[in-house]
Write a protein that holds these residues in place. Structure first.
Motif, short mmCIF file in Angstrom:
data_model
loop_
_atom_site.label_atom_id
_atom_site.label_comp_id
_atom_site.label_asym_id
_atom_site.label_seq_id
_atom_site.Cartn_x
_atom_site.Cartn_y
_atom_site.Cartn_z
N ALA A 69 0.84 -1.32 -0.03
CA ALA A 69 0.08 -0.04 -0.01
C ALA A 69 0.83 1.34 0.07
O ALA A 69 0.20 2.47 -0.25
CB ALA A 69 -0.91 0.06 1.23
N ARG A 72 0.28 4.77 -1.95
CA ARG A 72 -1.20 4.82 -2.49
C ARG A 72 -1.78 6.09 -1.46
O ARG A 72 -1.25 6.64 -0.78
CB ARG A 72 -2.03 3.64 -2.19
N VAL A 209 -7.64 1.50 -0.20
CA VAL A 209 -6.74 2.52 -1.07
C VAL A 209 -7.65 2.71 -2.40
O VAL A 209 -8.28 2.00 -2.81
CB VAL A 209 -5.34 2.19 -1.51
N ARG A 212 -5.36 3.72 -8.72
CA ARG A 212 -4.21 4.54 -9.24
C ARG A 212 -4.87 5.11 -10.62
O ARG A 212 -5.40 4.39 -11.39
CB ARG A 212 -2.85 3.91 -9.29
N GLY A 251 2.67 8.50 -8.28
CA GLY A 251 1.42 7.85 -7.91
C GLY A 251 0.10 7.28 -8.90
O GLY A 251 -0.80 6.87 -8.41
N ARG A 358 -5.98 11.74 -7.98
CA ARG A 358 -5.71 10.74 -7.12
C ARG A 358 -6.42 11.05 -5.81
O ARG A 358 -6.61 9.99 -4.86
CB ARG A 358 -4.42 10.67 -6.81
#
Length: 459
Positions: A69, A72, A209, A212, A251, A358
């Motif tokens: 993770a 993230r 999360v 992406r 990211g 994001r």
């Protein structure tokens, strides 16, 4: 803010497309780009990303193991699953004591972290205890080893405090940091190593999360080589190897990097068929004979949000909004073909858009947390436009680097960031905003102090 072209269709019989603003026409000739001021261009990109993020909120979060993770973004608030600490613990190595001293030392061994709890202490008793161990019931304080002395005879041994002992000193009470159910971090927090540690302490094995953003890179041009030395008018592709990893460091999930020649129909097919959240193209944004991107965007029904930016290098960059084959809103960032100009476009348009896409906190405020550093030397400016200049950070100052031309990468490869230089330049000592690079945060305080940091290439 944007302009929408009518949706068309490209065919093999069409003449080579040209940028709409440069097509032959009667009457006064307009500038080839409706250039936007640099701060406004970044704000538009951030707003576009925020709107796209809002449309993505229906996507299911991913549940990733803690080890996967890192980097993230939390899909929801991090809520404590337990009290922290979950029981009273010793904050120091020493002695758990009950009541007033001196105390009789219990003969049993020390209370250790991770072992079964010790029996309750009675008034006037003491037992050795390690940092992190569970405090025995009845204990009223912990006396540090260095703040005590032990009298061994007559038996049983007695423990004396060398300083005043306060009630509950050096005991971390249950729930001191949080109680089960407390919100520890909000949604949108980037998962750092410290966040992973907090999540583990709070009882998590996996973290929810956000997916992406998916990024596809199209490198345009007949003149580019994928390997070998430049020859016969051909040059190495510097952007293909750079942009995918750069976007990943921001990211995102790079989908693919494709090379496309100076072919309008192939470019149209790639743009119209892409399912990535962000499509990045290199080259083709100006008004040259094979600069097809504007016409391709017109044919794809795109809306231009930014068409040229008042920044050097990289002023022909653009940002467009279009609808993908699945009906979802997507974006395209057109970067100039020169390498440093492409980096300028990446930091001006792609980075703020991706941060907002994001869903990171404060992503739409592209100036609120800007870092400002005094210029270590006078930096020449453009008469009208913002300049982005590679710099290294030395002794609290931003030192400009040589090799900052639009086609050069030697400066940015050694840089800690890019200084935002206003029109007409900056004198020595003037605070300048610094655009950070995603891989330089940990190294900026360990720069060499001699000219070898840039091969003796400082301005």
């Amino acid at each position: 803010m944007g302009r929408r072209a009518g949706r068309g269709r490209m065919t093999l019989q069409e003449t080579a497309p040209v940028a709409p603003d440069t097509a032959p026409r009667s009457g006064p000739v307009e500038p080839p780009h409706r250039a936007t001021a640099w701060p406004e261009a970044r704000s538009r990109a951030a707003r576009a990303g925020a709107e796209a993020h809002a449309a993505r909120k229906g996507r299911e979060p991913l549940g990733l193991p803690l080890g996967a993770a890192l980097g993230r973004v939390l899909a929801g608030p991090l809520t404590a699953l337990t009290d922290l600490p979950s029981f009273d613990t010793s904050a120091m190595d020493g002695w758990a004591v009950a009541g007033e001293g001196p105390w009789t030392v219990r003969e049993e061994g020390a209370v250790l972290a991770g072992h079964a709890p010790a029996a309750a202490l009675t008034e006037g008793e003491a037992v050795r205890i390690a940092t992190g161990a569970r405090v025995p019931p009845g204990a009223t304080a912990v006396v540090r080893t260095e703040h005590s002395r032990t009298e061994l005879s007559p038996a049983p041994p007695l423990l004396h405090a060398l300083r005043e002992v306060r009630h509950r000193q050096d005991i971390r009470p249950r729930g001191q940091e949080c109680r089960a159910g407390d919100a520890l971090l909000p949604a949108g927090t980037s998962v750092t190593p410290a966040v992973l540690g907090l999540a583990a302490a709070a009882g998590y094995d996996t973290l929810p999360v956000r997916p992406r953003p998916r990024v596809e890179v199209l490198v345009l041009g007949d003149e580019l080589l994928a390997a070998g030395l430049p020859h016969e008018g051909l040059i190495r592709d510097a952007l293909g190897p750079m942009l995918g990893p750069w976007c990943e460091a921001l990211g995102t999930e790079p989908v693919t990097t494709r090379r496309i020649g100076d072919d309008a129909e192939e470019l149209y097919a790639a743009v119209a068929g892409s399912t990535a959240d962000l499509l990045i193209t290199t080259g083709g944004t100006a008004a040259g004979p094979v600069d097809h991107l504007h016409r391709v965007l017109d044919a794809a029904g795109a809306t231009l949000l930014v068409d040229g930016v008042k920044v050097r290098p990289g002023h022909p960059m653009l940002l467009a909004r279009l609808t993908g084959p699945d009906g979802a809103v997507r974006h395209l960032v057109g970067l100039p073909g020169n390498p440093l100009a492409a980096v300028s476009g990446l930091l001006t348009l792609a980075e703020p858009l991706l941060a907002a896409l994001r869903g990171t906190r404060h992503a739409t405020d592209v100036t609120g947390e800007a870092r400002h550093v005094p210029a270590g030397d006078e930096i020449q400016g453009h008469p009208h436009d913002t300049r982005l200049v590679p710099v290294v950070l030395r002794a609290g100052q931003a030192v400009p680097l040589h090799y900052n031309g639009p086609a050069m990468l030697r400066g940015i490869a050694a840089a800690d960031g890019l200084a935002v230089v206003p029109p007409h330049g900056a004198r020595t000592g003037r605070p300048l905003e610094i655009l950070g690079l995603p891989w330089t945060t940990a190294r900026t305080t360990t720069r060499p102090t001699g000219p070898a940091a840039q091969g003796a290439c400082f301005t």
